[in-house]
Design an enzyme around this catalytic site. Sequence first.
Site, PDB file in Angstrom:
ATOM      1  N   VAL A  57       0.818  -1.226   0.000  1.00 28.58           N
ATOM      2  CA  VAL A  57       0.000   0.000   0.000  1.00 28.58           C
ATOM      3  C   VAL A  57       0.849   1.274   0.000  1.00 28.58           C
ATOM      4  CG1 VAL A  57      -1.997  -1.090   1.094  1.00 28.58           C
ATOM      5  CG2 VAL A  57      -0.286   0.090   2.524  1.00 28.58           C
ATOM      6  N   TYR A 147       4.151   5.989  14.612  1.00 26.97           N
ATOM      7  CA  TYR A 147       2.846   5.325  14.563  1.00 26.97           C
ATOM      8  C   TYR A 147       1.741   6.322  14.941  1.00 26.97           C
ATOM      9  CZ  TYR A 147      -0.633   1.630  15.328  1.00 26.97           C
ATOM     10  OH  TYR A 147      -1.761   0.833  15.264  1.00 26.97           O
ATOM     11  N   VAL A 180      -5.442  -4.880  20.436  1.00 25.76           N
ATOM     12  CA  VAL A 180      -6.152  -6.048  19.925  1.00 25.76           C
ATOM     13  C   VAL A 180      -5.126  -7.180  19.773  1.00 25.76           C
ATOM     14  CG1 VAL A 180      -7.626  -6.920  18.064  1.00 25.76           C
ATOM     15  CG2 VAL A 180      -7.570  -4.443  18.551  1.00 25.76           C
TER      16      VAL A 180
HETATM   17  P1  NAP Z   1      -1.246  -7.492  11.585  1.00 29.20           P
HETATM   18  O1  NAP Z   1      -1.880  -8.698  12.153  1.00 29.20           O
HETATM   19  O2  NAP Z   1       0.230  -7.339  11.631  1.00 29.20           O
HETATM   20  O3  NAP Z   1      -1.744  -7.359  10.074  1.00 29.20           O
HETATM   21  C1  NAP Z   1      -1.285  -6.345   9.254  1.00 29.20           C
HETATM   22  C2  NAP Z   1      -1.765  -6.619   7.863  1.00 29.20           C
HETATM   23  O4  NAP Z   1      -1.320  -5.546   7.013  1.00 29.20           O
HETATM   24  C3  NAP Z   1      -1.202  -7.887   7.253  1.00 29.20           C
HETATM   25  O5  NAP Z   1      -2.147  -8.417   6.351  1.00 29.20           O
HETATM   26  C4  NAP Z   1       0.036  -7.390   6.493  1.00 29.20           C
HETATM   27  O6  NAP Z   1       0.400  -8.300   5.488  1.00 29.20           O
HETATM   28  C5  NAP Z   1      -0.534  -6.078   5.963  1.00 29.20           C
HETATM   29  N1  NAP Z   1       0.479  -5.081   5.599  1.00 29.20           N
HETATM   30  C6  NAP Z   1       1.466  -4.573   6.360  1.00 29.20           C
HETATM   31  N2  NAP Z   1       2.189  -3.708   5.648  1.00 29.20           N
HETATM   32  C7  NAP Z   1       1.634  -3.648   4.405  1.00 29.20           C
HETATM   33  C8  NAP Z   1       1.922  -2.945   3.225  1.00 29.20           C
HETATM   34  N3  NAP Z   1       2.964  -2.104   3.154  1.00 29.20           N
HETATM   35  N4  NAP Z   1       1.132  -3.132   2.155  1.00 29.20           N
HETATM   36  C9  NAP Z   1       0.105  -3.995   2.203  1.00 29.20           C
HETATM   37  N5  NAP Z   1      -0.237  -4.691   3.293  1.00 29.20           N
HETATM   38  C10 NAP Z   1       0.539  -4.527   4.387  1.00 29.20           C
HETATM   39  O7  NAP Z   1      -1.804  -6.168  12.266  1.00 29.20           O
HETATM   40  P2  NAP Z   1      -3.218  -5.810  12.921  1.00 29.20           P
HETATM   41  O8  NAP Z   1      -2.995  -5.712  14.369  1.00 29.20           O
HETATM   42  O9  NAP Z   1      -4.295  -6.669  12.404  1.00 29.20           O
HETATM   43  O10 NAP Z   1      -3.369  -4.330  12.373  1.00 29.20           O
HETATM   44  C11 NAP Z   1      -4.285  -3.955  11.354  1.00 29.20           C
HETATM   45  C12 NAP Z   1      -4.519  -2.462  11.458  1.00 29.20           C
HETATM   46  O11 NAP Z   1      -5.089  -2.171  12.723  1.00 29.20           O
HETATM   47  C13 NAP Z   1      -3.228  -1.626  11.355  1.00 29.20           C
HETATM   48  O12 NAP Z   1      -3.473  -0.457  10.623  1.00 29.20           O
HETATM   49  C14 NAP Z   1      -2.937  -1.299  12.804  1.00 29.20           C
HETATM   50  O13 NAP Z   1      -2.187  -0.120  12.931  1.00 29.20           O
HETATM   51  C15 NAP Z   1      -4.354  -1.149  13.341  1.00 29.20           C
HETATM   52  N6  NAP Z   1      -4.458  -1.268  14.793  1.00 29.20           N
HETATM   53  C16 NAP Z   1      -4.047  -2.423  15.403  1.00 29.20           C
HETATM   54  C17 NAP Z   1      -4.170  -2.497  16.798  1.00 29.20           C
HETATM   55  C18 NAP Z   1      -3.767  -3.731  17.556  1.00 29.20           C
HETATM   56  O14 NAP Z   1      -3.682  -3.657  18.791  1.00 29.20           O
HETATM   57  N7  NAP Z   1      -3.525  -4.860  16.894  1.00 29.20           N
HETATM   58  C19 NAP Z   1      -4.700  -1.429  17.518  1.00 29.20           C
HETATM   59  C20 NAP Z   1      -5.089  -0.280  16.845  1.00 29.20           C
HETATM   60  C21 NAP Z   1      -4.974  -0.220  15.475  1.00 29.20           C
HETATM   61  P3  NAP Z   1       1.876  -8.308   4.851  1.00 29.20           P
HETATM   62  O15 NAP Z   1       2.845  -8.185   5.974  1.00 29.20           O
HETATM   63  O16 NAP Z   1       1.945  -9.608   4.108  1.00 29.20           O
HETATM   64  O17 NAP Z   1       1.926  -7.145   3.912  1.00 29.20           O
END
Ligand code: NAP
Length: 242
Positions: A57, A147, A180
């Site tokens: 992305v 972040y 999360v």
């Molecule tokens: P995750 O399990 O690490 O998943 C991240 C996803 O994004 C994966 O599918 C990863 O796949 C993809 N990704 C990462 N970099 C990318 C890139 N440059 N282009 C395309 N895809 C990319 O993380 P998550 O916790 O589910 O987080 C999802 C969203 O929620 C994020 O925006 C995060 O900041 C937000 N969030 C998470 C939390 C939490 O506590 N987990 C809290 C608040 C907000 P690849 O690595 O294969 O690209």
Amino acid sequence: MLTDKTAIVTGGSTGIGKAIAAKFIENGANVVIAARSEAAGHETAEELGCEFVQCDVSDYDQVKALVDATVEEFGGLNIVVNNAGIGQSGSIEEMSVEEWQTVLDVNLSGVMYGSRAAMPHLRESDGCIVNVASIFGLVGGPGAPAYSAAKGGVVNLTRELAVDYAGEGVRVNSVCPGFVETPMTDVYLGEEQFYEFVRGQTPMGRVAEPDEISGIVAFLASEEASYITGANIPVDGGWTAH
Ligand code: NAP
């Protein structure tokens, strides 16, 4: 709730994005997930019964190709969930300038790219965007300046796009999750002291499951939310309430 709608979920191969993709499919949508890792993307797409497009992305041309492929396959586009993101830890002195730039490229520019590439199609379909921001777009967090800066940008970009495109029938909202349990947070939440800090900061005294985020995203993407735009909704067990 989303019958026959076509949706792109970036970062849909794991964690919150995977839960969102599953919820959308359960609600009748055609879903295209996007991520960088082909192996994980194909595995999740097969498991959920959706399409996968490899895409970084932070590269506008790849995001445009993702949107074009989706429109080609399904004949239009109704929903974009800009969810892909990466974590970061360390103060501005501890992190490199390159790391700062990478986090902004993925977590902020990626949201702009997804929105820009999709907008002509969303305008046509009276569609919508749901961004996955964070509590750290609403308040400062401990030791994650890039972040937090990126997520703060996503929160105000959400408002800006909502205002700019309301007259054209496109709604733009975000969800702002607290902690999360996902692959992103595994390493942090695995440290007992940090886990206890998070629990202590969260009035509900626990972290969330990805399924506790996906429902509100599906709601915001649906007609049930037809009068909601420009909202950044905390889904955080009360973190930002105090
Ligand atoms: P995750 O399990 O690490 O998943 C991240 C996803 O994004 C994966 O599918 C990863 O796949 C993809 N990704 C990462 N970099 C990318 C890139 N440059 N282009 C395309 N895809 C990319 O993380 P998550 O916790 O589910 O987080 C999802 C969203 O929620 C994020 O925006 C995060 O900041 C937000 N969030 C998470 C939390 C939490 O506590 N987990 C809290 C608040 C907000 P690849 O690595 O294969 O690209």
